[in-house]
Scaffold this active site. Structure first.
Site, PDB file in Angstrom:
ATOM      1  N   CYS A   2     102.133  -8.439 -18.375  1.00  0.00           N
ATOM      2  CA  CYS A   2     102.219  -8.497 -19.939  1.00  0.00           C
ATOM      3  C   CYS A   2     103.578  -9.472 -19.828  1.00  0.00           C
ATOM      4  CB  CYS A   2     102.897  -7.062 -19.985  1.00  0.00           C
ATOM      5  SG  CYS A   2     101.431  -5.731 -19.939  1.00  0.00           S
ATOM      6  N   GLY A 102     104.272  -4.626 -15.280  1.00  0.00           N
ATOM      7  CA  GLY A 102     103.789  -4.205 -13.855  1.00  0.00           C
ATOM      8  C   GLY A 102     102.857  -2.939 -14.016  1.00  0.00           C
ATOM      9  N   TYR A 257      98.589 -18.903 -11.357  1.00  0.00           N
ATOM     10  CA  TYR A 257      97.824 -18.738 -12.560  1.00  0.00           C
ATOM     11  C   TYR A 257      98.509 -18.396 -13.624  1.00  0.00           C
ATOM     12  CZ  TYR A 257      94.183 -17.352 -15.957  1.00  0.00           C
ATOM     13  OH  TYR A 257      93.648 -16.878 -17.468  1.00  0.00           O
TER      14      TYR A 257
END
Length: 503
Positions: A2, A102, A257
């Site tokens: 997030c 997380g 990524y």
């Protein structure tokens, strides 16, 4: 995965929060939210959707105050129900709102403890709400009518003792200011910066430094693992290490990524780390595949471009852009559901036939997770006329689930799980497949900051840095986060919405 943001300003922060979240939109496209505080009152807007769709002009007018936090959500725990959009809020003590990036690995136990011992009710399936309530309970244990830095540091130290997993969090406490803290392993990123104004210093905290850059905040440093940073309502900054034994272990997939290439995470340039990934992968090709007959190197946009360009340079090959990307399609890796991901690949990419026809092409991607996207792209290259299609991954094979906030769920959904590299090549239809070595990937990142001695590379190695992950946990995670489970939860949520609408 997030994105979080917090600003302690000297004037209205609603526009800055909106702009910062837009820059972090790549970290989550499921939901967005902003909370601001004016004097002793909080103002909230959150819902499912992109930032620009959730927070419209009419909402911005109601987000008053010079301090606030924001969140963009990518669901790995809980569901995509709008009730789980962040930030979350509790009214006791003082009024606290929190946004979290997380995943808590002991969330089930914490939820039970909160109910039985702390007498707190958790209203959603989100572990972020659990983290907020643990923090609120520990702060309430100080039993004071007002809060100061010492109280907050003590509460966060207690959070570290109770909570396991990955958490980078930002919280707003009414009557005090802004709080940011990071788990003792520093798995998820968190950085803060400041800027001087006529009225004094303003501070900002964010998941990635690129958000600071966009708003002209000067990057100060990363929040250290286990550290808490406080910005009070008088513009003063406080910092303290709150964990007993922090061991810096950042998630290496951030560099592969997740993060934007123009970000700096834990003092490492993401762009330069990806250049080095390309360098190491090219050197591996020269070492283990000297007889290669590649005509052209083509990246799969966007994340792999940097590595592919460096590979082409070292290998002495042509670099070409062979795929055109539709930028109005979300990142397929973070889309909920395999059918949606499959459909989106053809909508997202289109091949330029001239770059493929009659050539042996080396396609370069950042990683291979489920393999569905890779298989479709390889077929697209063949349909465009490629004679042979080789495939290179800038990361090692993803063989294990990620439990720290990235949607790599059930092991059986990972193309590399239980397969050799030759079997993976056959499964995705590649004429030859080459993966980065894990030691090279770690060195590619470590060269940017030699102080980084350990990484969370659990999705590649199966070694979990928090030390609390066993087979039983992974089996439960697989049942909860498999695409079929998500589909069932989505159907249940839709049924509840329909029932409510027809009641």
């Amino acid at each position: 995965m997030c994105g979080i943001i917090g600003i302690a300003g000297r004037g209205p922060v609603n526009q800055s929060l909106f702009d910062g979240l837009t820059v972090l939109q790549h970290r989550g496209q499921d939901a967005a939210g902003i909370v601001t505080c004016d004097s002793s009152r909080l103002f909230l807007r959150k819902d499912n959707g992109l930032v620009r769709d959730v927070v419209r002009t009419r909402h911005m007018r109601n987000l008053h105050g010079n301090i606030g936090i924001g969140h963009v959500r990518y669901p790995t725990a809980g569901s995509s129900d709008s009730a789980e959009a962040q930030p979350f809020y509790v009214n006791s003590p003082f009024g606290i709102t929190l946004a979290h990036n997380g995943n808590l690995t002991n969330a089930v136990q914490l939820k039970d403890d909160l109910f039985r011992s702390d007498l707190r009710h958790i209203n959603t399936n989100s572990d972020s709400e659990i983290l907020l309530n643990v923090f609120a309970h520990e702060l309430q244990q100080r039993s004071r009518l007002s809060v100061d830095a010492e109280d907050i540091f003590a509460a966060i130290a207690a959070v570290h003792r109770r909570v396991r997993g990955a958490y980078a969090a930002v919280a707003l406490i009414v009557g005090f200011g802004l709080v940011a803290f990071r788990d003792p392993n520093g798995i998820r990123p968190l950085v803060f910066g400041g800027r001087e104004t006529e009225d004094g210093m303003e501070y900002m905290v964010a998941s990635e430094s690129v958000a600071l850059d966009a708003l002209d905040f000067q990057r100060i440093r990363d929040v250290a693992p286990g550290e808490a940073i406080l910005f009070d309502q008088h513009g003063r900054m406080h910092a303290r290490q709150c964990a007993e034994r922090p061991v810096h272990s950042p998630c290496i997939f951030e560099f592969v990524y997740l993060a934007r290439p123009d970000s700096i995470i834990d003092q490492v340039s993401v762009h330069k780390a990806r250049l080095r990934m390309g360098e190491y992968l090219a050197e591996k090709i020269l070492r283990v595949w000297p007889e290669q007959d590649i005509d052209v190197v083509i990246p799969i946009p966007d994340t792999s471009r940097t590595a592919a360009l460096q590979m082409a340079s070292i290998l002495g090959l042509k670099y070409r852009e062979g795929f055109i990307k539709n930028r109005y399609i979300a990142r397929t890796f973070i889309m909920p559901g395999q059918k949606i991901r499959q459909k989106s690949v053809r909508q997202k990419l289109n091949a330029i036939d001239l770059e493929f026809r009659g050539k042996n092409v080396l396609l370069v991607d950042d990683s291979i997770v489920r393999g569905t996207t890779s298989e479709q792209i390889i077929q697209m290259a063949r349909d465009a006329g490629a004679r042979k299609v080789y495939f290179a991954s800038a990361a090692p094979p993803v063989r294990y689930p990620n439990v720290y906030g990235i949607d790599m769920p059930a092991a059986h959904e990972l193309i590399a799980h239980g397969r050799t590299e030759e079997e993976i090549a056959r499964a995705i239809g590649a004429d030859h497949l080459i993966f980065q070595d894990l030691s090279d990937l770690e060195e590619a990142v470590r060269r940017g900051n030699p102080a980084l001695r350990r990484f969370d590379a659990s999705c590649f190695s199966g070694e979990y840095v928090t030390g609390d992950i066993d087979r039983r946990y992974l089996d439960c995670l697989a049942r909860d986060r498999a695409d079929t489970a998500k589909s069932d939860r989505s159907s249940a949520n839709n049924a509840l919405i329909d029932l409510h609408n027809h009641a």
